[in-house]
Design an enzyme around this catalytic site. Structure first.
Site, PDB file in Angstrom:
ATOM      1  N   TRP A   1       0.828  -1.223   0.000  1.00 50.47           N
ATOM      2  CA  TRP A   1       0.000   0.000   0.000  1.00 50.47           C
ATOM      3  C   TRP A   1       0.858   1.267   0.000  1.00 50.47           C
ATOM      4  O   TRP A   1       0.336   2.359  -0.180  1.00 50.47           O
ATOM      5  CB  TRP A   1      -0.917   0.030   1.228  1.00 50.47           C
ATOM      6  N   LYS A   2       2.143   1.124   0.256  1.00 52.52           N
ATOM      7  CA  LYS A   2       3.051   2.273   0.393  1.00 52.52           C
ATOM      8  C   LYS A   2       2.477   3.243   1.445  1.00 52.52           C
ATOM      9  O   LYS A   2       1.869   2.783   2.409  1.00 52.52           O
ATOM     10  CB  LYS A   2       3.267   2.962  -0.956  1.00 52.52           C
TER      11      LYS A   2
ATOM     12  N   HIS B   1      13.079  -1.884  -0.808  1.00 54.42           N
ATOM     13  CA  HIS B   1      12.234  -1.355  -1.888  1.00 54.42           C
ATOM     14  C   HIS B   1      12.944  -0.147  -2.506  1.00 54.42           C
ATOM     15  O   HIS B   1      13.576   0.635  -1.795  1.00 54.42           O
ATOM     16  CB  HIS B   1      10.860  -0.962  -1.341  1.00 54.42           C
TER      17      HIS B   1
ATOM     18  N   GLU C   1      11.944   2.607  -3.428  1.00 62.00           N
ATOM     19  CA  GLU C   1      11.560   3.910  -2.868  1.00 62.00           C
ATOM     20  C   GLU C   1      12.305   4.180  -1.568  1.00 62.00           C
ATOM     21  O   GLU C   1      12.629   5.324  -1.259  1.00 62.00           O
ATOM     22  CB  GLU C   1      10.027   3.970  -2.687  1.00 62.00           C
TER      23      GLU C   1
ATOM     24  N   GLU D   1      12.063  -5.659  -9.308  1.00 63.56           N
ATOM     25  CA  GLU D   1      11.239  -4.489  -9.564  1.00 63.56           C
ATOM     26  C   GLU D   1      12.038  -3.453 -10.354  1.00 63.56           C
ATOM     27  O   GLU D   1      12.736  -2.615  -9.749  1.00 63.56           O
ATOM     28  CB  GLU D   1      10.783  -3.872  -8.245  1.00 63.56           C
TER      29      GLU D   1
ATOM     30  N   GLY E   1       1.869  -2.527  -6.251  1.00 62.02           N
ATOM     31  CA  GLY E   1       1.688  -1.258  -5.567  1.00 62.02           C
ATOM     32  C   GLY E   1       0.299  -0.703  -5.820  1.00 62.02           C
ATOM     33  O   GLY E   1      -0.685  -1.101  -5.185  1.00 62.02           O
ATOM     34  N   GLY E   2       0.197   0.197  -6.782  1.00 60.89           N
ATOM     35  CA  GLY E   2      -1.048   0.910  -7.060  1.00 60.89           C
ATOM     36  C   GLY E   2      -2.290   0.038  -7.144  1.00 60.89           C
ATOM     37  O   GLY E   2      -3.328   0.357  -6.534  1.00 60.89           O
TER      38      GLY E   2
HETATM   39  C1  PEP Z   1       5.747  -1.511  -5.771  1.00 66.08           C
HETATM   40  O1  PEP Z   1       5.491  -0.601  -5.004  1.00 66.08           O
HETATM   41  O2  PEP Z   1       6.471  -2.428  -5.381  1.00 66.08           O
HETATM   42  C2  PEP Z   1       5.190  -1.473  -7.124  1.00 66.08           C
HETATM   43  C3  PEP Z   1       5.522  -2.421  -7.951  1.00 66.08           C
HETATM   44  O3  PEP Z   1       4.340  -0.435  -7.435  1.00 66.08           O
HETATM   45  P1  PEP Z   1       3.363  -0.344  -8.719  1.00 66.08           P
HETATM   46  O4  PEP Z   1       2.637  -1.668  -8.811  1.00 66.08           O
HETATM   47  O5  PEP Z   1       2.433   0.789  -8.406  1.00 66.08           O
HETATM   48  O6  PEP Z   1       4.212  -0.115  -9.912  1.00 66.08           O
END
Ligand code: PEP
Length: 246
Positions: free
Chosen positions: A9-10, A94, A96, A164, A229-230
């Site tokens: 969910w970040k 991650h 981020e 990722e 993520g999203g």
């Molecule tokens: C993530 O946060 O690990 C990710 C893959 O985000 P998204 O699916 O939004 O690209």
């Protein structure tokens, strides 16, 4: 080997959102999903989500953990406490966090080791940036991150790797089979490099996975699930990914 779909969910959500989405997912999970499904909400929502998921097959994960078991680390959360609150997984490294907090491979390795000591399964993230990809450095970046971020104590039974590509995270750009399969094969080979067994290593793909592209991504050789993520913020779309597992 079973598939794992983990929703990150970040820094999104609220108590009301957590209640709403867990109720929706709980109803969907009543039809025994083929994959292991994990939700990784922000730390203040972990207890709320843990309580809501009780009695369902959906499990809990954290988005990060500290390398120490306890102590003077203001604002951080220990793997031990995450385990106690009901987490099975902890995402570490991650992109981020690597970007926002300057996390290095060495720090990620210490966090993953702490997760293992606490009985959590670390989901160790690796992936190249757009610039690195453009320069043809994908293989070198993955090798450096794998060698530096995976602790010696990790085994196929106790750890998960997530590939990722940073250029695909939250951008709507998805990697193709030609981008994904060679990197997943490389990750497995790098895992074996330290003298470990690597057969059956769980390697997730992450980067703009959604209901509409999940089947193609999950069918790639070497992909054993997705870090989402999203799309994990939408119960319908998230569950489309879960049901797309082969
Ligand atoms: C993530 O946060 O690990 C990710 C893959 O985000 P998204 O699916 O939004 O690209």
């Amino acid at each position: 080997m079973g598939y794992l779909i983990a929703g990150n969910w970040k820094m999104n959500g609220s108590i009301a959102f957590a209640r709403e989405i867990t109720a929706a997912l709980k109803a969907k999970a009543a039809h025994a999903p083929k994959a292991t499904v994990a939700l990784c909400p922000p730390a203040p929502l972990l207890a709320e989500v843990a309580a809501a998921l009780k009695g369902t097959p959906i499990v809990l994960g954290a988005q990060d953990c500290h390398f120490a078991e306890k102590g003077a680390h203001t604002g951080d959360v220990s793997a031990t406490l995450l385990k106690e609150i009901g987490c099975r997984y902890a995402i570490v490294g991650h992109s981020e966090r690597r970007a926002d907090h300057g996390e290095t491979d060495a720090l990620v390795q210490r966090k993953a080791a702490a997760a293992l000591r606490a009985g959590l399964t670390p989901i160790i993230c690796v992936g190249e940036t757009d610039a690195e990809r453009e320069r043809g450095e994908t293989g070198a970046v993955i090798a450096r991150q794998m060698r530096g971020s995976v602790p010696e104590t990790a085994t196929v039974a106790t750890c998960v790797i997530a590939y990722e590509p940073v250029w695909a995270i939250g951008t709507g750009k998805t990697a193709t089979i030609a981008d994904i399969e060679p990197v997943h094969a490389q990750i497995q080979a790098l895992f074996a490099e330290a003298g470990r067994a690597s057969a059956g290593l769980a390697i997730l793909y992450g980067g703009s996975v959604k209901g509409s592209n999940a089947a193609a991504i999950l069918a790639c050789r070497g992909v054993s699930g997705a870090l989402v993520g999203g799309a994990s913020l939408d119960a319908e779309d998230f569950w489309r990914i879960v049901t797309a597992c082969p």
